[in-house]
Design a protein around this motif. Structure first.
Motif, PDB file in Angstrom:
ATOM      1  N   ARG A   1       0.755  -1.249   0.028  1.00 47.87           N
ATOM      2  CA  ARG A   1       0.027   0.023  -0.031  1.00 47.87           C
ATOM      3  C   ARG A   1       0.813   1.158  -0.007  1.00 47.87           C
ATOM      4  NH1 ARG A   1       2.583   2.279   2.926  1.00 47.87           N
ATOM      5  NH2 ARG A   1       2.545   2.265   5.399  1.00 47.87           N
TER       6      ARG A   1
ATOM      7  N   GLY B   1      -1.035   2.271  13.878  1.00 48.86           N
ATOM      8  CA  GLY B   1      -2.465   2.482  13.461  1.00 48.86           C
ATOM      9  C   GLY B   1      -3.079   1.322  12.656  1.00 48.86           C
TER      10      GLY B   1
ATOM     11  N   LEU C   1      -3.964   2.008   9.434  1.00 51.01           N
ATOM     12  CA  LEU C   1      -3.815   2.454   7.827  1.00 51.01           C
ATOM     13  C   LEU C   1      -3.469   1.374   6.927  1.00 51.01           C
ATOM     14  CD1 LEU C   1      -2.934   4.419   5.750  1.00 51.01           C
ATOM     15  CD2 LEU C   1      -1.023   4.714   6.881  1.00 51.01           C
TER      16      LEU C   1
HETATM   17  C1  GLA Z   1       3.609   2.620   9.224  1.00 47.88           C
HETATM   18  C2  GLA Z   1       2.516   2.043  10.320  1.00 47.88           C
HETATM   19  C3  GLA Z   1       0.899   2.761   9.910  1.00 47.88           C
HETATM   20  C4  GLA Z   1       1.370   4.135   9.855  1.00 47.88           C
HETATM   21  C5  GLA Z   1       2.544   4.491   8.864  1.00 47.88           C
HETATM   22  C6  GLA Z   1       2.844   6.089   8.821  1.00 47.88           C
HETATM   23  O1  GLA Z   1       3.295   1.972   8.013  1.00 47.88           O
HETATM   24  O2  GLA Z   1       2.276   0.657  10.337  1.00 47.88           O
HETATM   25  O3  GLA Z   1       0.337   2.333  10.993  1.00 47.88           O
HETATM   26  O4  GLA Z   1       1.596   5.047  11.064  1.00 47.88           O
HETATM   27  O5  GLA Z   1       3.619   3.788   9.236  1.00 47.88           O
HETATM   28  O6  GLA Z   1       1.880   6.679   8.236  1.00 47.88           O
END
Ligand code: GLA
Length: 447
Positions: A40, A202, A204
């Motif tokens: 992603r 988080g 995301l």
């Molecule tokens: C990593 C974390 C996500 C998010 C990104 C930064 O990919 O796993 O949860 O915080 O960094 O946006």
């Protein structure tokens, strides 16, 4: 109704995995099911998901492929194209969380570009079982599987770990006839990362992987879990009859595999955001709320920011400004204004450098080189931004030109790091893709 973009995975890639699983399991290649779990990108919304902020995301046409057949019992047997050894366990064994260093955060996640010991890469499969078990799913059927990351790709910054976690979840669910909706899988993957592995990230990554749809921007409010797909105004057909886009996604790799020792870890930044939230909530008489920045009103931040230490003002500044950029970005995307969308990405990149302070010199140089490249609409670090790569949106017909510009200019600035990129691409031109899915038997089921 997914549109298959950019020829990933190719039929020959899928066949190779089917044959490998057939060989491992002694079953017919036609019985092999496949999980396609894409990597992603997050054009806008970096580092605010763990605070309950709003993010935007899409998947690309590279990622994880997991071929598997359900076992006749609870045994799990896994091999990998990238990692050494064999992972063996049973789905009815109780899985307990692993403990991870608080300070290292993301740097402890697996790196698909180098061989790993069994104990590390097996954690994601065990973590998937942990997540399913801890929500009351007691599985009976194991899998025999073979997992493979997109070849030659340094996946750090593209969320290979969530793509792996999601792939195992989908495989175990498929083998056990469990019907699980994407939002439940978002939660299961959160359990793998937050509870099983101890990372304070988080939602995301897995939201992007599970919800995205070709050509759309995926929007997720990480506090309310409200999400939607933002369609672009018009998508033309290209000469092969596929839907085409006016843009390409460039991924520019820094050659950095390890976080620099001076880089602060991911988890440390999360704690700083929470500290800022705590002070602001106390100052505004809301100390009973959970200390995350989404519980702080932007106006309370403005009134009480003088009560924060200088570094915490910057973290909060990133949070509030990034939330606004995401919302503006949704409108820009929906109206097809790629120029404005790109400008917002670049501003987001700058805020990551100045406010979130998560870059390092080579990544910042790469970001700056991308901004000078022909046809680039906007750029920023990809992923956590402590190592790995930068992403850019580029006008489709100038993508090749931009890629070679970036390659040459970055080499001049970081010849040593750039030379580490020999085994993989220095710059990759990608397309947007679909969500993670399970397919069985015939290629046509991709559509
Ligand atoms: C990593 C974390 C996500 C998010 C990104 C930064 O990919 O796993 O949860 O915080 O960094 O946006």
């Amino acid at each position: 109704m997914g549109v298959f973009s950019g020829h990933w995975p190719s039929e020959s890639e899928l066949d190779k995995i089917r044959n490998k699983v057939a060989e491992l399991s002694g079953r017919d290649a036609q019985e092999v099911r496949l999980v396609i779990s894409p990597y992603r990108i997050c054009p806008l919304g970096a580092h605010i998901d763990h605070q309950g902020g709003s993010v935007s995301a899409m998947t690309i046409n590279k990622g994880i492929l997991l071929g598997f057949v359900p076992s006749n019992d609870s045994q799990v047997t896994l091999q990998s194209a990238q990692f050494e050894g064999e992972v063996l366990f049973r789905v009815d064994e109780v899985q307990l969380p692993k403990h991870m260093s608080e300070t290292n955060g993301l740097t402890e996640q697996i790196d698909l570009s180098t061989p790993q010991e069994e104990c590390k890469w097996g954690n994601y499969a065990r973590g998937a079982i942990y997540a399913l078990q801890s929500r009351g799913n007691h599985l009976k059927t194991g899998i025999t599987g073979f997992i493979c990351g997109s070849e030659g790709l340094d996946s750090s910054g593209l969320s290979s770990s969530a793509a792996v976690g999601v792939a195992y979840l989908l495989a175990f669910e498929s083998a056990n006839d469990l019907v699980v909706c994407p939002t439940e899988n978002i939660e299961y993957d959160r359990l793998i990362e937050n509870e099983y592995l101890g990372l304070k990230n988080g939602i995301l990554d897995q939201s992007a992987i599970l919800l995205s749809s070709y050509g759309c921007l995926t929007f997720m409010n990480c506090k309310t879990i409200e999400h939607k797909l933002i369609h672009p105004p018009e998508v033309q057909n290209n000469h092969e009859g596929e839907r085409g886009n006016a843009y390409k996604i460039l991924l520019a790799f820094s050659g950095l595999k390890q976080a620099l020792t001076t880089s602060p870890g991911y988890n440390r930044r999360v704690v700083e955001c929470q500290e800022a939230a705590k002070v602001l909530l106390q100052a505004s008489g809301n100390e009973e709320l959970e200390p995350v920045l989404s519980n702080v009103k932007p106006e309370d931040f403005e009134v009480h920011k003088s009560k924060l230490e200088a570094n915490l003002v910057k973290r909060a500044e990133h949070y509030f400004s990034e939330n606004e950029r995401v919302l503006k970005g949704l409108d820009a995307w929906a109206s097809g204004n790629l120029k404005e969308f790109g400008d917002l990405i670049t501003a987001s990149g700058l805020s990551s450098i100045q406010n979130y302070e998560c870059g390092c010199e080579p990544l910042i140089q790469l970001y700056e080189v991308l901004l000078r490249a022909p046809g680039v609409l906007g750029a920023r670090f990809s992923g956590a931004g402590f190592r790995g790569c930068c992403l850019a949106f580029v006008e489709a017909d100038r993508a090749e030109e931009a890629a070679s510009f970036v390659k040459n200019e970055y080499f001049k600035l970081q010849p040593n790091l750039a030379s580490h990129l020999n085994q993989g691409p220095a710059v990759l031109i990608c397309d947007a893709s679909d969500s993670a899915r399970v397919i069985s038997n015939t290629f046509s089921q991709l559509d």
